[in-house]
Design a protein around this motif. Structure first.
Motif, mmCIF file in Angstrom:
data_model
loop_
_atom_site.group_PDB
_atom_site.id
_atom_site.type_symbol
_atom_site.label_atom_id
_atom_site.label_comp_id
_atom_site.label_asym_id
_atom_site.label_seq_id
_atom_site.Cartn_x
_atom_site.Cartn_y
_atom_site.Cartn_z
ATOM 1 N N TRP A 94 0.824 -1.215 0.000
ATOM 2 C CA TRP A 94 0.000 0.000 0.000
ATOM 3 C C TRP A 94 0.857 1.263 0.000
ATOM 4 O O TRP A 94 1.984 1.284 0.500
ATOM 5 C CB TRP A 94 -0.890 0.016 1.243
ATOM 6 C CG TRP A 94 -2.056 -0.938 1.185
ATOM 7 C CD1 TRP A 94 -2.016 -2.284 0.990
ATOM 8 C CD2 TRP A 94 -3.432 -0.593 1.340
ATOM 9 N NE1 TRP A 94 -3.286 -2.805 1.015
ATOM 10 C CE2 TRP A 94 -4.176 -1.791 1.232
ATOM 11 C CE3 TRP A 94 -4.108 0.598 1.577
ATOM 12 C CZ2 TRP A 94 -5.565 -1.816 1.346
ATOM 13 C CZ3 TRP A 94 -5.498 0.576 1.698
ATOM 14 C CH2 TRP A 94 -6.213 -0.617 1.583
ATOM 15 N N TRP A 109 -8.289 6.940 3.405
ATOM 16 C CA TRP A 109 -7.585 5.759 2.920
ATOM 17 C C TRP A 109 -7.646 4.630 3.945
ATOM 18 O O TRP A 109 -7.557 4.866 5.152
ATOM 19 C CB TRP A 109 -6.112 6.071 2.661
ATOM 20 C CG TRP A 109 -5.852 7.087 1.593
ATOM 21 C CD1 TRP A 109 -6.137 8.421 1.643
ATOM 22 C CD2 TRP A 109 -5.238 6.862 0.323
ATOM 23 N NE1 TRP A 109 -5.744 9.040 0.486
ATOM 24 C CE2 TRP A 109 -5.183 8.113 -0.342
ATOM 25 C CE3 TRP A 109 -4.716 5.720 -0.318
ATOM 26 C CZ2 TRP A 109 -4.634 8.248 -1.623
ATOM 27 C CZ3 TRP A 109 -4.172 5.863 -1.579
ATOM 28 C CH2 TRP A 109 -4.133 7.109 -2.224
ATOM 29 N N ASP A 414 -4.668 0.088 -1.855
ATOM 30 C CA ASP A 414 -4.958 1.522 -1.776
ATOM 31 C C ASP A 414 -6.454 1.809 -1.838
ATOM 32 O O ASP A 414 -6.905 2.776 -2.471
ATOM 33 C CB ASP A 414 -4.216 2.287 -2.882
ATOM 34 C CG ASP A 414 -2.725 2.435 -2.579
ATOM 35 O OD1 ASP A 414 -2.343 2.219 -1.419
ATOM 36 O OD2 ASP A 414 -1.966 2.771 -3.504
#
Length: 436
Positions: A94, A109, A414
């Motif tokens: 990520w 996020w 992500d």
């Protein structure tokens, strides 16, 4: 008066993401569901809700319920549900830590940002506003925050509907995840997809027996060969094109709105015109059977007596019996099957006061909004609630940027949700629940 729900939804979403609720599918390694449930219960109790926490069949698999009385108790109640667990995430893959809940570049996020701590945060924010301001909705609303959806709901929705149906007393309709998100058709024109159906989930274990022996001998009864051939036949098979009522409505409505045609003799090709959405829709016009696991043997020169495989099957509404006939023909005489998970398809007729209320709520924030029903190729907790007779829809409203590949974010690296989409969705959900 400011919209207090919009003011706090981003913080709620970020807080929820920071609680690692990874569901591995193994009850011994699942984490965080109780902590998330305690967080939700505290946020609801803070504004005066009476909440009930329910442990569903295993330690620390907790769920939270509360009910907001409506103006007309004789009407069927509306269930608004969301799950607290998430799929695993590998931090090294990520851009930000998947459990950071980082708010940057206009996004929140982290794992669960779209599946589905965004909707959970919106629901909590709206519920808190209603309680603070004394809002009385048209009918009772039951808010449910659930465990174990990502592993099929055996320790969540399905356990609850079997062992605690009283929690859903009076509920005739339900709204949950994977619907209400936008698809941009033109510069200032969007459709919002409402989930009205979903394929069945049937995880199938294949098993073969054969004669064990030395790997150097000739063998015409090899369990590994039997399973491998069956897996290859299944994996290479194309099930027949089947257009369900929901998919037909989707295609007809999209044709009206876009002018595109979707001829059945080239349906896969024409769906490609829909861009990233074609992956979702394309998976809902046929049954699928994708091999995912193989297990056999213990030594290079020993032919084992057994071999196994697991196949992820997704079955369209009305196709269960025909699907099994095709599968059994493909498996052949040497391989047997059993079910790891067998959850039926769900399809709810699209239309009526509830979907009208969704459309009206969306248009208060996006005057050009059009609603279109669609089928989800995966599954949600709606499968459990449909068994109690509820009409189930996916409605977690988000107005998305035109260039965001939303489908790829589910279980993806992500994973993130736009801040302005969260705020938009909170306003829409607020309006919807006041008028449904």
């Amino acid at each position: 008066m400011t919209n207090s729900a919009v003011d706090e939804v981003v913080e709620l979403c970020s807080d929820l993401i920071r609680i690692d609720t990874t569901n591995t599918g193994d009850p011994d390694t699942v984490t965080g569901e109780r902590e998330a449930a305690e967080y939700v219960a505290a946020k609801l109790a803070e504004v005066g809700f009476e909440t009930e926490m329910v442990e569903s069949g295993a330690p620390r698999r907790d769920n939270v319920f509360c009910r907001l009385p409506g103006a007309d108790p004789s009407r069927g109640a509306l269930l608004v549900h969301g799950h607290l667990d998430v799929v695993p995430a590998e931090p090294s893959e990520w851009s930000v830590h998947p459990f950071s809940g980082a708010v940057q570049d206009g996004y929140v996020w982290g794992r669960g940002a779209v599946d589905m701590k965004d909707m959970v945060a919106m629901t909590i924010a709206v519920a808190r506003r209603f309680k603070r301001e004394g809002v009385v909705p048209p009918r009772d609303i039951v808010f449910a925050f659930l465990a174990d959806e990502e592993a099929g709901g055996a320790y969540g929705a399905h356990w609850l509907t079997k062992h605690r149906p009283d929690l859903f007393e009076g509920c005739t309709e339900a709204v949950g995840e994977v619907g209400g998100f936008s698809l941009t058709l033109a510069e200032d024109r969007r459709v919002y997809l409402i989930e009205a159906a979903e394929k069945g989930i049937a995880w199938m274990r294949l098993h073969a027996r054969g004669k064990p022996g030395h790997g150097s001998f000739l063998h015409d009864d090899n369990a590994v060969t039997h399973v491998a051939e069956a897996v290859a036949r299944l994996g290479n098979h194309t099930f027949p094109l089947t257009i369900t009522d929901t998919v037909r409505q989707f295609l007809e409505r999209m044709s009206e709105l876009t002018g595109l045609e979707f001829p059945e003799d080239d349906l896969e090709g024409s769906l490609a015109k829909l861009g990233p959405l074609s992956r979702i829709v394309g998976a809902t016009i046929r049954d699928t059977a994708n091999p995912t696991m193989l297990t056999a043997g213990y030594k290079a020169n020993v032919i084992p007596s057994t071999a196994e495989a697991v196949v992820d099957c997704r079955v369209l509404p009305g196709r269960q019996e025909a699907f099994l006939r095709e599968v059994d023909e493909l498996l052949g005489p040497h391989v047997t099957r059993s079910w790891v998970t067998d959850l039926p398809p769900v399809e709810t007729p699209f239309g009526g006061p509830l979907t009208d209320a969704m459309a009206a709520a969306l248009r208060t924030e996006d005057p050009t909004a059009e609603t279109v029903p669609y089928m989800l190729s995966g599954g949600t907790d709606a499968k459990a609630f449909a068994e109690l007779g509820m009409a189930c829809f996916g409605f977690a409203p988000l107005r998305l940027p035109p260039d965001l590949d939303f489908a790829s974010l589910f279980h993806g690296i992500d994973e993130r949700v736009p801040v302005d989409a969260l705020e938009f969705g909170t306003r829409v959900l607020d309006t919807f629940l006041r008028n449904s």
